[in-house]
Design a protein around this motif. Structure first.
Motif, short mmCIF file in Angstrom:
data_model
loop_
_atom_site.label_atom_id
_atom_site.label_comp_id
_atom_site.label_asym_id
_atom_site.label_seq_id
_atom_site.Cartn_x
_atom_site.Cartn_y
_atom_site.Cartn_z
N GLY A 49 0.39 -1.11 -0.15
CA GLY A 49 0.14 0.29 0.17
C GLY A 49 0.78 1.19 0.17
O GLY A 49 0.53 1.96 -0.55
N GLN A 50 1.56 1.19 0.74
CA GLN A 50 2.82 2.50 0.84
C GLN A 50 3.98 2.96 -0.82
O GLN A 50 3.69 3.56 -0.77
N ALA A 51 4.11 1.75 -0.98
CA ALA A 51 5.24 1.66 -1.98
C ALA A 51 3.44 2.68 -3.45
O ALA A 51 4.68 3.09 -4.02
N PHE A 52 2.40 1.81 -3.49
CA PHE A 52 1.85 2.00 -4.47
C PHE A 52 1.17 3.41 -4.03
O PHE A 52 1.30 4.28 -5.10
N ALA A 53 1.06 3.52 -2.50
CA ALA A 53 0.77 5.15 -2.41
C ALA A 53 1.80 6.10 -3.44
O ALA A 53 1.32 7.71 -3.06
N LYS A 54 3.45 5.51 -2.89
CA LYS A 54 4.33 7.03 -3.29
C LYS A 54 4.32 7.23 -5.17
O LYS A 54 4.62 8.21 -5.49
N ILE A 64 -5.80 8.62 0.19
CA ILE A 64 -6.49 8.63 1.25
C ILE A 64 -5.76 7.48 1.35
O ILE A 64 -6.13 6.51 0.96
N LEU A 65 -4.53 7.23 2.35
CA LEU A 65 -3.91 5.89 3.27
C LEU A 65 -5.25 5.78 3.91
O LEU A 65 -5.70 6.71 5.27
N SER A 66 -5.09 4.31 4.97
CA SER A 66 -6.09 3.69 5.10
C SER A 66 -5.29 2.80 6.18
O SER A 66 -5.01 1.71 5.37
N PHE A 100 -8.27 0.55 -3.64
CA PHE A 100 -7.29 -0.13 -3.76
C PHE A 100 -7.15 -0.81 -2.39
O PHE A 100 -6.32 -0.02 -1.41
N LEU A 101 -7.15 -2.25 -2.49
CA LEU A 101 -6.90 -2.75 -1.72
C LEU A 101 -5.55 -4.34 -1.28
O LEU A 101 -5.39 -4.48 -2.49
N ALA A 125 -5.26 -5.87 -5.20
CA ALA A 125 -3.50 -6.25 -4.75
C ALA A 125 -3.39 -7.31 -4.04
O ALA A 125 -2.06 -7.42 -3.16
N THR A 126 -4.48 -8.16 -3.46
CA THR A 126 -3.98 -8.93 -2.70
C THR A 126 -4.07 -10.54 -3.25
O THR A 126 -4.02 -10.60 -4.32
N ASN A 127 -2.94 -11.77 -2.27
CA ASN A 127 -3.36 -12.90 -2.67
C ASN A 127 -4.19 -13.50 -1.21
O ASN A 127 -3.23 -13.08 -0.55
N PRO A 128 -4.40 -14.99 -2.26
CA PRO A 128 -5.03 -15.45 -0.88
C PRO A 128 -3.94 -16.65 0.14
O PRO A 128 -3.80 -17.58 -0.48
#
Length: 235
Positions: A49-54, A64-66, A100-101, A125-128
């Motif tokens: 999430g932080q990498a994508f936000a960057k 908006i980061l949560s 973005f999940l 962007a999840t993995n099971p």
């Protein structure tokens, strides 16, 4: 002419490789009439999430980061990201133009069932994978994004950004005269086009793998052939 190097594996049926190579060889069409989202809500403020936000902030896009612990826990993170990033609640992130999940699989169902995402584009962007022990979740023979779509009622789900390691996603997408590849798949053509355009704006090379049955299976970790492969599209 565009060039893409793909590593082959004999463990996958030929139909998957035929689809992958045929798709990768065709330049992705860009819809210049479609407006790029101005604000992206990120649910899950871990490494991905932080990498994508960057990358979004670099491209001039509001973020908006949560996370599950609340906005106060992200104060230092958004300060480092810069003025286009702000911390919010999960609900506030879910109200952005595109969501973005990037939460752990074990938390995904409870998070999604508590949100109203009807009509909204959701990047999965999840993995099971279940922790501890990196155990593969039971999917009942479906792709993880098919399962996740059932939890996110009404959302227009697009699979993307799950195959790159966080440090790769955070690095400069332009390398060696080309751009780093992001695979994209989904059953909603318009939603997928928005995600592809967003991917181009942040300077990655988005490649459309088609629908979730084949594309989602290729992207899935564990089980797919594309996760953790770092490819650059030249030309």
């Amino acid at each position: 002419m565009e060039c893409l190097i793909v590593y082959l594996s004999c463990d996958w049926p030929p139909i998957y490789w035929y689809h992958l190579l045929r798709t990768a060889a065709q330049p992705t069409e860009k819809d210049t009439t479609m407006s790029t989202p101005t604000t992206i809500g990120i649910i899950g403020a871990g490494a991905i999430g932080q990498a994508f936000a960057k990358q979004l902030v670099r491209a001039g896009i509001n973020v908006i980061l949560s996370n599950s612990r609340g906005p106060a826990s992200l104060a230092d993170t958004v300060k480092q990201l810069g003025g286009l990033a702000r911390a919010g609640t999960v609900q506030q992130a879910a109200e952005a133009d595109v969501v973005f999940l990037s939460v752990g699989w074990g938390a995904a169902e409870s998070v999604l069932r508590g949100l109203n995402l009807d009509g909204r584009i959701l990047i999965d962007a999840t993995n099971p994978v279940l922790m501890p022990g990196l155990r593969k979740a039971e999917l009942g023979g479906r792709t993880s994004t098919h399962v996740l779509s059932g939890w996110a009622k009404g959302a227009r789900v697009v699979k993307a950004y799950n195959t790159l390691l966080s440090q790769v996603l955070a690095s400069d997408p332009e390398e060696g005269g080309g751009r780093r590849v992001v695979w994209v798949s989904g059953n909603d053509a318009e939603a997928k086009a928005v995600v592809l355009q967003l991917t181009e704006r942040i300077r990655f090379a988005g490649i459309d793998l088609g629908g979730l049955d084949v594309g989602g299976a290729l992207q899935q970790f564990p089980g797919g052939v594309l996760p953790a492969i770092n490819l650059v599209q030249l030309g």
